[in-house]
Design an enzyme around this catalytic site. Structure first.
Site, mmCIF file in Angstrom:
data_model
loop_
_atom_site.group_PDB
_atom_site.id
_atom_site.type_symbol
_atom_site.label_atom_id
_atom_site.label_comp_id
_atom_site.label_asym_id
_atom_site.label_seq_id
_atom_site.Cartn_x
_atom_site.Cartn_y
_atom_site.Cartn_z
ATOM 1 N N HIS A 1 0.852 -1.193 0.000
ATOM 2 C CA HIS A 1 0.000 0.000 0.000
ATOM 3 C C HIS A 1 0.878 1.231 0.000
ATOM 4 O O HIS A 1 1.865 1.306 0.724
ATOM 5 C CB HIS A 1 -0.913 0.042 1.225
ATOM 6 N N ASP B 1 -16.035 1.650 5.092
ATOM 7 C CA ASP B 1 -14.962 2.606 4.808
ATOM 8 C C ASP B 1 -15.410 3.573 3.716
ATOM 9 O O ASP B 1 -15.146 4.775 3.788
ATOM 10 C CB ASP B 1 -13.676 1.892 4.393
ATOM 11 N N ARG C 1 -15.810 11.857 5.542
ATOM 12 C CA ARG C 1 -14.560 12.541 5.921
ATOM 13 C C ARG C 1 -14.163 13.565 4.867
ATOM 14 O O ARG C 1 -13.713 14.667 5.176
ATOM 15 C CB ARG C 1 -13.438 11.509 6.112
ATOM 16 N N SER D 1 -8.869 2.967 7.936
ATOM 17 C CA SER D 1 -9.349 2.955 6.560
ATOM 18 C C SER D 1 -8.435 2.090 5.682
ATOM 19 O O SER D 1 -8.894 1.228 4.925
ATOM 20 C CB SER D 1 -9.392 4.400 6.047
ATOM 21 N N LYS E 1 -9.034 -2.370 4.627
ATOM 22 C CA LYS E 1 -9.082 -2.836 3.237
ATOM 23 C C LYS E 1 -7.978 -3.858 2.973
ATOM 24 O O LYS E 1 -8.171 -4.831 2.254
ATOM 25 C CB LYS E 1 -8.963 -1.640 2.285
HETATM 26 N N1 URA Z 1 -6.167 6.247 1.822
HETATM 27 C C1 URA Z 1 -7.208 5.527 2.302
HETATM 28 O O1 URA Z 1 -7.568 4.504 1.755
HETATM 29 N N2 URA Z 1 -7.834 5.973 3.402
HETATM 30 C C2 URA Z 1 -7.466 7.095 4.044
HETATM 31 O O2 URA Z 1 -8.072 7.430 5.035
HETATM 32 C C3 URA Z 1 -6.396 7.840 3.524
HETATM 33 C C4 URA Z 1 -5.751 7.381 2.411
#
Ligand code: URA
Length: 431
Positions: A82, A161, A168, A183, A187
């Site tokens: 990520h 999310d 957000r 978040s 995932k």
């Molecule tokens: N990327 C994400 O998937 N979530 C966040 O909160 C910030 C960056």
């Protein structure tokens, strides 16, 4: 249980229980909690924070709000990556095939771009025919067949999310370390990989502007991942200028292919992609030491195995592999315009956010979630921080198909008389 009590507790600096967090997240996802109450709680979390136990509970509740991908039918440790994202960041396109070529199955779900940052899925969409929205069966088929699978995240992964992120975005509550941690990690946990490498970007062009904040986020994500049995490591990397020279979908595919073919071996982008790939090989059990992993990665690029995996993967997912050798088969642009240096001196900074917005204006990115993209357009960034330039020298080339941007080199590219030593791309690691 009442949302009012959760909001009040957090507003006063208290701690939420696992049950309270589960109640909120389930309610946000199924619509039984009102958006204004979720928004108020998000703002209270932004101000008051969450401790590790609360962040863990939030991550788990979000992971369990949807489908969890089961990759256990594919042998070996599956590895994922990520990145907190940045302008010109195309490392996923490069490292996936390399890791697979090193014998470590690489299973990733990626996103679409919004605003100034591009998304991996949009970059892939520039390859003619390539399917970027895979069913789970097609994802597993690609992983078994080529050692590599990468698809747009499906709607049934972490729906909570998606809901909370949209709130957000509207309420200026994105920049919160526990919210970002939950978040991202929900995932990643739902995606089913066993091992993960995190690229946490730090600097003017990143979410985390300071090394302290980037380090806190990295530690928070590593703690949550480890508590759930993931093997993982975070790299803190500098984001003070666009990554590589290309911004824009087809342009970024071309730059990635050049690196997979072993060209541009000494660029920051190549060094970062190869190091991240080596870290993935290491956490995925494909090597005993980082030095061994780095040597394997270098061999797989030099020997052509990484590029061979990329071709197989494109073919397996419906794409035309000829486009990886004949770039005229990729979407193109009809006009180009150079932007030159307004003064002589040394480049001290490049405002990557503004360049990302400019690429968006040309059509390479989305101003709104459903905007259509022009996959051929974008920017070639010739300038690098630390480079000496003469007045009138080319800094950028804009590639368009009729839409114009408004480049402001005087404000976006800082040129000063004194020399400038760019900071190293890798700032530190967190395990
Ligand atoms: N990327 C994400 O998937 N979530 C966040 O909160 C910030 C960056």
């Amino acid at each position: 249980m009442r949302m009012y009590d959760l909001i009040y507790t957090k507003k006063m600096g208290g701690t939420l229980t696992d049950e309270q967090i589960g109640f909120w997240v389930r309610g946000a996802a199924d619509g039984t909690v009102a958006d204004e109450q979720s928004a108020a709680l998000l703002m209270a979390i932004c101000w008051r924070g969450m401790d590790t136990a609360e962040t863990l509970a939030l991550t788990l509740a979000m992971r369990d709000s949807g489908t969890r991908v089961d990759l256990s039918s594919v042998p070996g440790l599956k590895v994922d990556k990520h990145s907190t994202g940045g302008v010109g960041d195309k490392t996923t396109l490069i490292l996936g095939p390399i890791v697979a070529a090193c014998g470590v199955p690489c299973a990733m779900f990626s996103g679409r771009g919004l605003g100034h940052t591009g998304g991996t899925v949009d970059k892939y969409a520039a390859i003619p025919g390539l399917q970027v929205e895979l069913s789970l069966d097609a994802f597993l088929h690609s992983l078994r067949q080529t050692g590599f699978a990468n698809s747009a995240q499906t709607a049934d992964i972490c729906p909570a999310d998606r809901k909370l992120y949209a709130l957000r975005d509207l309420t200026a509550t994105v920049e919160s370390i526990p919210l970002i941690t939950a978040s991202i990690m929900s995932k990643k946990l739902a995606g089913g990989a066993d091992a993960l490498v995190l690229d946490v970007k730090c600097g003017a062009g990143a979410f985390m502007k300071t090394l302290d904040d980037a380090r806190t986020l990295a530690r928070s994500m590593v703690a949550v991942g480890r508590a759930h049995g993931l093997k993982l490591k975070a790299l803190l990397t500098r984001m003070e200028e666009p990554l590589g020279h290309a911004i824009g979908n087809a342009l970024e595919v071309m730059e990635s292919v050049a690196i997979l073919k072993g060209l541009h071996g000494d660029s920051d982008l190549a060094r970062m992609s190869l190091r991240l790939a080596a870290e993935m090989v290491l956490v995925g059990g494909g090597a005993q030491t980082l030095a061994e992993a780095e040597a394997r990665v270098a061999q797989c690029v030099a020997g052509g195995q990484a590029m061979a995996v990329f071709r197989d993967w494109v073919t397996c997912n419906g794409g035309d592999p000829r486009a990886l050798d004949d770039f005229s088969l990729l979407p193109g642009y009809s006009e180009s315009m150079d932007v030159t240096a307004p003064a002589s001196g040394v480049i001290h900074a490049i405002d990557s956010r503004s360049l990302g917005m400019l690429a968006m204006e040309l059509g390479a990115g989305r101003a709104t979630r459903n905007a259509a993209l022009d996959l051929g357009v974008g920017i070639t960034v010739h300038a690098r921080v630390g480079q000496a330039v003469r007045k009138g020298e080319r800094l950028l080339t804009l590639h368009g198909n009729g839409r114009r941007g408004n480049p402001l080199p005087e404000t976006w590219i800082t040129i000063r008389p004194e020399p400038c030593e760019p900071a190293p791309w890798l700032l530190e690691t967190v395990e």
